[in-house]
Design an enzyme around this catalytic site. Structure first.
Site, mmCIF file in Angstrom:
data_model
loop_
_atom_site.group_PDB
_atom_site.id
_atom_site.type_symbol
_atom_site.label_atom_id
_atom_site.label_comp_id
_atom_site.label_asym_id
_atom_site.label_seq_id
_atom_site.Cartn_x
_atom_site.Cartn_y
_atom_site.Cartn_z
ATOM 1 N N SER A 1 0.838 -1.201 0.000
ATOM 2 C CA SER A 1 0.000 0.000 0.000
ATOM 3 C C SER A 1 0.870 1.246 0.000
ATOM 4 O O SER A 1 1.980 1.244 0.533
ATOM 5 C CB SER A 1 -0.911 -0.013 1.234
ATOM 6 O OG SER A 1 -1.798 1.078 1.212
ATOM 7 N N ASP A 2 0.338 2.310 -0.607
ATOM 8 C CA ASP A 2 1.023 3.594 -0.581
ATOM 9 C C ASP A 2 -0.015 4.705 -0.595
ATOM 10 O O ASP A 2 -1.085 4.551 -1.191
ATOM 11 C CB ASP A 2 1.961 3.751 -1.781
ATOM 12 C CG ASP A 2 2.912 4.912 -1.587
ATOM 13 O OD1 ASP A 2 3.859 4.758 -0.792
ATOM 14 O OD2 ASP A 2 2.696 5.971 -2.199
ATOM 15 N N THR A 3 0.306 5.814 0.078
ATOM 16 C CA THR A 3 -0.620 6.939 0.196
ATOM 17 C C THR A 3 0.093 8.231 -0.171
ATOM 18 O O THR A 3 1.235 8.448 0.238
ATOM 19 C CB THR A 3 -1.143 7.047 1.645
ATOM 20 O OG1 THR A 3 -1.800 5.818 1.986
ATOM 21 C CG2 THR A 3 -2.134 8.193 1.797
ATOM 22 N N GLY B 1 -3.193 3.613 -2.727
ATOM 23 C CA GLY B 1 -3.178 2.479 -3.637
ATOM 24 C C GLY B 1 -2.916 1.202 -2.863
ATOM 25 O O GLY B 1 -2.183 1.203 -1.870
#
Length: 189
Positions: free
Chosen positions: A68-70, A105
């Site tokens: 995950s990435d923000t 994501g």
């Protein structure tokens, strides 16, 4: 479900994943997080999520791996983690009294299977005074967070309104993730 691995050492993501009540391990993927400056935020977070998940999945091919990435986006500009106090102050001043987007994501990998998606949430800040910004910077909280704030901590005092998934702003859209995992498990196993 086979073993589940979160490709992150983020305490926030670990805490959110515990809501699923599924045993999991957490591993830092240590990947290059640089992206093409011309890439759209939604595409960037998905690409980074895939990179993080792939870094772990290659070593654990029989496990379900979640990456995950923000990112925070204002006027089409991605605001990452601040480089220093001055950069954090600059970002908070930019966000003051305005609405921005937060994209998270997620990539779920299992063997040859994958599911990749992104969630967008709009966040509106109150007008922030210089003393408010300075106090928040003094807390130390902004320095490891995209856009220089964490909605789950003291940064919640900066937020006037959100439109979308709160947990996506924290770093993991847990409700959507739960549904994706349930659908994928029925299709892939």
């Amino acid at each position: 479900m086979h073993s589940l691995i979160l490709a992150s050492s983020s305490p926030r993501r670990k805490e959110l994943l515990q809501f699923l009540q599924i045993p999991f391990e957490s591993m830092n993927s240590n990947v290059d997080e640089s992206i093409d400056e011309n890439m759209q935020a939604e595409d960037a977070v998905q690409e980074l999520a895939v990179r993080k998940a792939e870094a772990i999945a290659t070593r654990y091919p029989d496990s379900w791996v979640i990456g995950s990435d923000t990112v925070v986006v204002l006027d089409g500009q991605i605001l990452g983690k601040p480089a220093n106090r001055a950069d954090g102050k600059r970002m908070l001043e930019m966000l003051s009294g305005r609405t921005h987007e937060v994209y998270t994501g997620v990539a779920i990998l299992y063997g040859e299977h994958s599911s990749v998606f992104a969630e967008k949430t709009e966040v509106t800040f109150w007008e922030l005074s210089e003393p408010e910004i300075e106090r928040y910077l003094d807390s130390g909280e902004p320095f490891d967070k995209a856009g220089s704030y964490g909605i789950q901590g003291l940064g919640s005092l900066l937020v006037k309104q959100i439109n979308g998934d709160y947990f996506s702003v924290v770093g993991l859209p847990i409700s959507r993730l739960a549904r994706e995992l349930k659908m994928m498990e029925s299709e892939w196993t």
